[in-house]
Design a protein around this motif. Structure first.
Motif, PDB file in Angstrom:
ATOM      1  N   GLY A  99     -13.148  -4.898  -4.469  1.00 34.89           N
ATOM      2  CA  GLY A  99     -12.627  -5.876  -5.401  1.00 34.89           C
ATOM      3  C   GLY A  99     -11.259  -5.477  -5.904  1.00 34.89           C
ATOM      4  N   THR A 125     -12.937  -7.992 -10.029  1.00 35.97           N
ATOM      5  CA  THR A 125     -13.252  -9.268  -9.395  1.00 35.97           C
ATOM      6  C   THR A 125     -13.494  -9.015  -7.911  1.00 35.97           C
ATOM      7  N   ASN A 182     -23.732  -6.693 -16.095  1.00 30.90           N
ATOM      8  CA  ASN A 182     -23.654  -7.265 -14.758  1.00 30.90           C
ATOM      9  C   ASN A 182     -24.946  -7.998 -14.444  1.00 30.90           C
ATOM     10  N   LEU A 234     -12.983  -4.400 -15.584  1.00 33.97           N
ATOM     11  CA  LEU A 234     -13.497  -5.631 -14.993  1.00 33.97           C
ATOM     12  C   LEU A 234     -12.929  -5.750 -13.590  1.00 33.97           C
ATOM     13  N   GLN A 251     -17.897 -11.004 -10.643  1.00 39.48           N
ATOM     14  CA  GLN A 251     -17.222  -9.936 -11.356  1.00 39.48           C
ATOM     15  C   GLN A 251     -18.231  -8.853 -11.708  1.00 39.48           C
ATOM     16  N   ALA A 309      -9.307  -6.637 -12.586  1.00 42.40           N
ATOM     17  CA  ALA A 309      -8.785  -7.775 -13.340  1.00 42.40           C
ATOM     18  C   ALA A 309      -8.194  -7.316 -14.663  1.00 42.40           C
TER      19      ALA A 309
END
Length: 142
Positions: free
Chosen positions: A83, A100, A7, A98, A106, A86
Motif C-alpha cells: 500500500g 491505503t 481494522n 494509515l 485502508q 496516506a
C-alpha cells in the motif's frame, strides 16, 4: 457492530482448510483482498463459517507490522498487503499510520515513533503491511 479493532475488513469466506485443532479461513473482500485467519474448530462451528458466508476480519492496529524495504525478503506472516502511506499521526510515544491498499481498503498500524522515524514513514511512501493469521479475529452476524 462496534468494535475497538481499528481494522475491520468485510468479505465472504472464500475457502476453509481443515486443521487438527485450528482451521484456516480465507476471507475475500469485495475488492479481491484475501485475508487469512486461523480459528479453532469449535469457533468455526459455533459461527457457522462456510464458503460464501459473510464475515468480518478484525485486526488490532498494534498487530500490523510495516516494512518499507522488503526486496528479496520473505516473511512468515500469511497476510501481506502492499500500500501507500496516506498519513502519519505522531503521538507522544507511538505513531498512527494509515495505509491505503491497492483495492481501496485502508489499514491502520500503530508503531513506535522511533520505528516511524527509522522507516522514514511519510504520506506517499510505499509500504508493506503484514499481520499473522492468528491476529485476525473473525466475526459474523448473530
Amino acid at each position: 457492530m462496534k468494535a475497538s479493532a481499528r481494522n475491520q475488513l468485510v468479505g465472504s469466506v472464500a475457502s476453509i482448510r481443515d486443521g487438527s485443532v485450528n482451521d484456516e479461513i480465507e476471507l475475500q473482500t469485495a475488492s479481491g483482498l484475501r485475508v487469512v485467519a486461523t480459528v479453532t474448530r469449535a469457533s468455526r462451528e459455533a459461527m457457522g463459517l462456510k464458503v460464501g458466508k459473510e464475515a468480518m476480519a478484525l485486526i488490532k492496529a498494534s498487530a500490523v507490522t510495516l516494512v518499507t524495504d522488503a526486496d528479496g525478503m520473505q516473511f512468515s506472516a500469511r497476510n501481506q498487503f502492499e500500500g501507500v502511506v496516506a498519513r502519519v499521526n505522531k503521538g507522544a510515544v507511538n505513531s498512527e499510520v494509515l495505509l491505503t491498499l491497492s483495492g481501496g481498503e485502508q489499514l491502520v498500524a500503530i508503531v513506535t515513533n522511533e520505528s516511524a522515524e527509522g522507516l522514514a514513514l511519510a504520506a506517499g511512501q510505499k509500504a508493506l503491511a503484514m499481520f499473522k493469521a492468528g491476529s485476525a479475529i473473525l466475526a459474523v452476524k448473530a
